[in-house]
Design a protein around this motif. Sequence first.
Motif, PDB file in Angstrom:
ATOM      1  N   GLN A   5      -8.975  -4.988   4.047  1.00  0.00           N
ATOM      2  CA  GLN A   5      -9.211  -4.257   5.295  1.00  0.00           C
ATOM      3  C   GLN A   5     -10.680  -4.374   5.672  1.00  0.00           C
ATOM      4  O   GLN A   5     -11.564  -4.084   4.861  1.00  0.00           O
ATOM      5  CB  GLN A   5      -8.869  -2.786   5.110  1.00  0.00           C
ATOM      6  N   PRO A  46      -7.090   1.069   1.481  1.00  0.00           N
ATOM      7  CA  PRO A  46      -6.521   2.004   2.459  1.00  0.00           C
ATOM      8  C   PRO A  46      -5.104   2.487   2.145  1.00  0.00           C
ATOM      9  O   PRO A  46      -4.828   3.684   2.188  1.00  0.00           O
ATOM     10  CB  PRO A  46      -6.559   1.224   3.771  1.00  0.00           C
ATOM     11  N   SER A  70      -6.811   2.759   8.888  1.00  0.00           N
ATOM     12  CA  SER A  70      -6.415   1.380   8.609  1.00  0.00           C
ATOM     13  C   SER A  70      -5.451   0.806   9.632  1.00  0.00           C
ATOM     14  O   SER A  70      -5.248  -0.403   9.666  1.00  0.00           O
ATOM     15  CB  SER A  70      -5.805   1.260   7.205  1.00  0.00           C
ATOM     16  N   TRP A 173      -7.177  -6.896   9.167  1.00  0.00           N
ATOM     17  CA  TRP A 173      -6.930  -7.347   7.796  1.00  0.00           C
ATOM     18  C   TRP A 173      -7.262  -8.823   7.727  1.00  0.00           C
ATOM     19  O   TRP A 173      -6.877  -9.603   8.588  1.00  0.00           O
ATOM     20  CB  TRP A 173      -5.469  -7.118   7.406  1.00  0.00           C
TER      21      TRP A 173
END
Length: 174
Positions: A5, A46, A70, A173
Amino acid sequence: MAGTQQLARVPAGDLAACRQSASASPDCDPHWDPLAYDMLDLDWAPELLVRVGEVAGLDELHLDALRLTSAGGTALDLGFLDTHPHTIAPFGPAPAALSASQVARVSELLGQIDMPALLAALPTDDREAGSLIGRGADQITDGPREYLLKHFNALRDFYLDAAKRHLLVVLWWD
């Protein structure tokens, strides 16, 4: 499958300039280049942080704040960051964002979470705690507690600074 992340604190004007650059550029280059100081790599923490909250009985309001950190939460048009060959999230879902007001609210809620208490609610054995959390937490070298506390503190501090500076947070991501 997504790897880590990534978060970036950005002024709304910078995001607008990137959008305009992508629109004006023949190859859709947004000139996305956040300052290193305003970036955070949360690794794969996350999902584990949310899971700790679930296991330890964190209320839905605070769990939702963790989820927003996230997943993003605003309908900002970030398609220009997801355009080949300049996509910033080639291995995960499209980039998302939190508006400055969402950042302020999330920051406030993260500041109310007592992560050491949540981690203390887990079994004392690291392997057992990791198995309860799931998602590979039992494979963390020094155990899940230290890893998750470090990443939670970084996340909380990152959002606190973004809120103080009235910045948006873009997340993806990679």
